[in-house]
Design a protein around this motif. Structure first.
Motif, short mmCIF file in Angstrom:
data_model
loop_
_atom_site.label_atom_id
_atom_site.label_comp_id
_atom_site.label_asym_id
_atom_site.label_seq_id
_atom_site.Cartn_x
_atom_site.Cartn_y
_atom_site.Cartn_z
N ILE A 181 45.09 31.66 38.32
CA ILE A 181 46.00 31.86 39.45
C ILE A 181 47.38 32.09 38.87
N THR A 182 47.97 33.21 39.20
CA THR A 182 49.29 33.57 38.67
C THR A 182 50.35 33.37 39.74
N LEU A 183 51.43 32.71 39.36
CA LEU A 183 52.55 32.47 40.27
C LEU A 183 53.67 33.42 39.92
N LEU A 184 54.07 34.25 40.89
CA LEU A 184 55.11 35.26 40.69
C LEU A 184 56.26 35.03 41.65
N LYS A 185 57.46 35.30 41.19
CA LYS A 185 58.65 35.33 42.04
C LYS A 185 58.95 36.80 42.32
N LEU A 186 58.81 37.21 43.58
CA LEU A 186 58.98 38.62 43.94
C LEU A 186 60.41 38.90 44.38
N GLU A 187 60.94 40.00 43.93
CA GLU A 187 62.27 40.48 44.32
C GLU A 187 62.15 41.96 44.67
N LYS A 188 63.19 42.49 45.26
CA LYS A 188 63.22 43.94 45.49
C LYS A 188 63.34 44.65 44.15
N GLN A 189 62.38 45.51 43.86
CA GLN A 189 62.35 46.33 42.66
C GLN A 189 62.06 45.55 41.38
N THR A 190 61.85 44.25 41.46
CA THR A 190 61.57 43.48 40.25
C THR A 190 60.79 42.23 40.59
N TYR A 191 60.38 41.49 39.56
CA TYR A 191 59.65 40.24 39.75
C TYR A 191 59.70 39.47 38.44
N SER A 192 59.30 38.22 38.50
CA SER A 192 59.19 37.40 37.29
C SER A 192 57.95 36.54 37.39
N THR A 193 57.27 36.36 36.26
CA THR A 193 56.09 35.51 36.21
C THR A 193 56.51 34.08 35.93
N ILE A 194 56.17 33.17 36.84
CA ILE A 194 56.57 31.77 36.70
C ILE A 194 55.59 31.02 35.80
N THR A 195 54.31 31.09 36.12
CA THR A 195 53.30 30.38 35.33
C THR A 195 51.92 30.88 35.70
N THR A 196 50.94 30.46 34.92
CA THR A 196 49.54 30.74 35.20
C THR A 196 48.78 29.43 35.28
N LEU A 197 48.05 29.23 36.36
CA LEU A 197 47.26 28.01 36.56
C LEU A 197 45.83 28.26 36.12
N LYS A 198 45.34 27.41 35.21
CA LYS A 198 43.99 27.56 34.67
C LYS A 198 43.21 26.29 34.92
N GLY A 199 42.10 26.42 35.63
CA GLY A 199 41.29 25.25 35.93
C GLY A 199 39.89 25.61 36.37
N HIS A 200 39.73 26.77 37.00
CA HIS A 200 38.42 27.20 37.47
C HIS A 200 37.63 27.87 36.35
N GLU A 201 36.32 27.75 36.44
CA GLU A 201 35.43 28.39 35.48
C GLU A 201 34.73 29.59 36.08
N GLY A 202 35.18 30.04 37.24
CA GLY A 202 34.63 31.22 37.90
C GLY A 202 35.72 31.89 38.70
N SER A 203 35.43 33.05 39.24
CA SER A 203 36.42 33.84 39.96
C SER A 203 36.96 33.07 41.16
N VAL A 204 38.26 33.17 41.38
CA VAL A 204 38.91 32.50 42.51
C VAL A 204 38.66 33.30 43.78
#
Length: 446
Positions: A181-204
């Motif tokens: 699960i990827t956490l993104l901060k969205l802006e107009k024309q840009t974005y930033s990746t905050i973090t990636t959550l890893k815990g599942h062993e199969g598709s979310v």
């Protein structure tokens, strides 16, 4: 006398109020129309339908609209009566429609060229006038609904499968087929990746974000549900295991602190989250059993020195220690850590589990059909489910306690079924999550 342990302590089901049939292919999404006796559905048969309840008590299509390709997902905003439809054609588009006040007419407003493959999920934000969507082209995109222009896009290494969005902070949570699960901060024309959550062993397969408690819930094909305490800023996660198939829909009811999860086999689980819960331990690594010290089969040196055959490694779900099969011959439920059906417990931990510790902290129901999508209206106590069997079911939700409307809440929740009532308390669990950073603002056996 030992108690008999069942994998599903309750098998009652919600009361079926109406069954809506008419689609010729899988129904991918169904939503209840707030303050109306109506349901909106989209299907692989390329139709968008608005069903209104007639005087006869049956739902009949008030709007039947056909589009150019299968409809894969939907986002409906009731106050503005705008409906956004994700599709599955070659150059996948997101289409916006406007529904009339009497729900008898729907006009096409705009088409957004959002993806190059099937749209998997989408959310419309009136606050930012954005439509955010994910697709099988491994991307998340956000577009301006006023100009129709693309504001930004981010690519992943796997299909993006589901989405949640915080309208106030403009953070997006995107689940993918790799289990991340990827956490993104969205802006107009840009974005930033905050973090990636890893815990599942199969598709979310499903996400739900509660902006009040700042909790994220995820369900996956590994049959598990994880609660991520984003607001706690300590990386706390709770694992909930009670399904036998992939989890495809979930919803958290903030007022009653209940989590409702649905799986592909029709299982509906209701978890009381208003209770103290424990995180499951991390699994420990060892070259020999941490109870009897017998070597595991890859520990050649100890096997040679002791002239013994190596054993297979297992893990105790309660303490996390690496143990052999002889030292972990017991099975038990342990709901406080999220294990609602029997799991492997080492003999030492098994002796510490009291009978009251096995009391189920979740209630399970049978939806009696494949559930790919679920929507709820807590104010009316209604739930709608749909799936690949082409059937849409409107149920009298068994989740709302009698004291909800008086403003009172309780740790005890009553569930109504056909002529019977069952009662449950609360429960918890913990997940193996790696590199979990919080937002400011594998084992070889089962």
């Amino acid at each position: 006398m030992a108690a008999e342990i069942h994998s599903r302590p309750q098998t009652a089901r919600p009361v079926l109020l109406n069954k809506i049939e008419g689609h010729s292919d899988a129904v991918n999404a169904a939503v209840l129309i707030p303050k109306e006796d109506g349901v909106i559905t989209v299907s692989e048969d390329r139709t968008i339908r608005v069903w209104l309840k007639r005087d006869s008590g049956q739902y009949w299509p008030s709007i039947y609209h056909t589009v150019s390709s299968p409809c894969s997902c939907m986002s409906y905003h009731h106050d503005s009566r705008r409906i956004f439809i994700g599709q599955d054609n070659g150059a996948v588009v997101v289409s916006e429609f406007l529904i009339s006040e009497d729900f008898n007419k729907m006009n096409h407003v705009k088409t957004y060229p959002a993806h190059q493959n099937r749209v998997s999920d989408m959310i419309f934000s009136l606050e930012s006038e954005w439509v955010v969507s994910t697709g099988h082209d491994k991307s998340v995109s956000w577009m301006c609904t006023q100009s129709g222009s693309m504001l930004g896009r981010h690519y992943f290494t796997a299909w993006a499968s589901c989405l949640q969005y915080d309208h106030e902070t403009q953070h997006a949570f995107v689940g993918d087929y790799s289990g991340q699960i990827t956490l993104l901060k969205l802006e107009k024309q840009t974005y930033s990746t905050i973090t990636t959550l890893k815990g599942h062993e199969g598709s979310v397969g499903a996400l739900w974000w509660d902006p009040i408690q700042r909790l994220l819930f995820s369900g996956a094909s590994d049959h598990s549900v994880i609660m991520w305490d984003i607001g706690g800023r300590k990386g706390r996660t709770l694992l909930l295991q009670g399904h036998h198939e992939r989890v495809q829909a979930l919803r958290y009811l903030q007022l009653t602190r209940q989590l409702v999860t649905c799986s592909a086999d029709g299982g509906i689980a209701v978890w009381n989250m208003d209770t103290q819960r424990e995180e499951a331990p991390q699994w420990l690594d060892s070259d020999s059993c941490q109870k009897c010290e017998q070597p595991f089969f890859w520990n050649i040196k100890q096997m040679w020195d002791t002239k013994t055959l190596g054993l297979r490694q297992h893990h105790c779900r309660k303490c996390g220690k690496a143990v052999c099969g002889k030292c972990s011959s017991k099975r038990s439920t342990f709901p406080v850590m999220g294990f609602e059906f029997p799991v492997r417990i080492c003999d030492a931990c098994f002796e510490t589990i009291k009978e009251e510790d096995r009391t189920p902290l979740a209630t399970f129901h049978e939806g009696k059909h494949n559930i790919a999508h679920m929507d709820m209206d807590p104010s009316r106590g209604l739930m709608v489910t749909c799936g690949s069997d082409r059937i849409v079911k409107v149920n009298n939700s068994p989740l709302i306690p009698d004291n909800l409307y008086s403003g009172e809440t309780s740790n005890v929740v009553w569930f109504r079924d056909s002529g019977t009532e069952t009662k449950t308390g609360g429960r918890a669990g913990g997940s193996r999550a790696e590199d979990v950073e919080v937002l400011s603002g594998s084992d070889e056996d089962g």
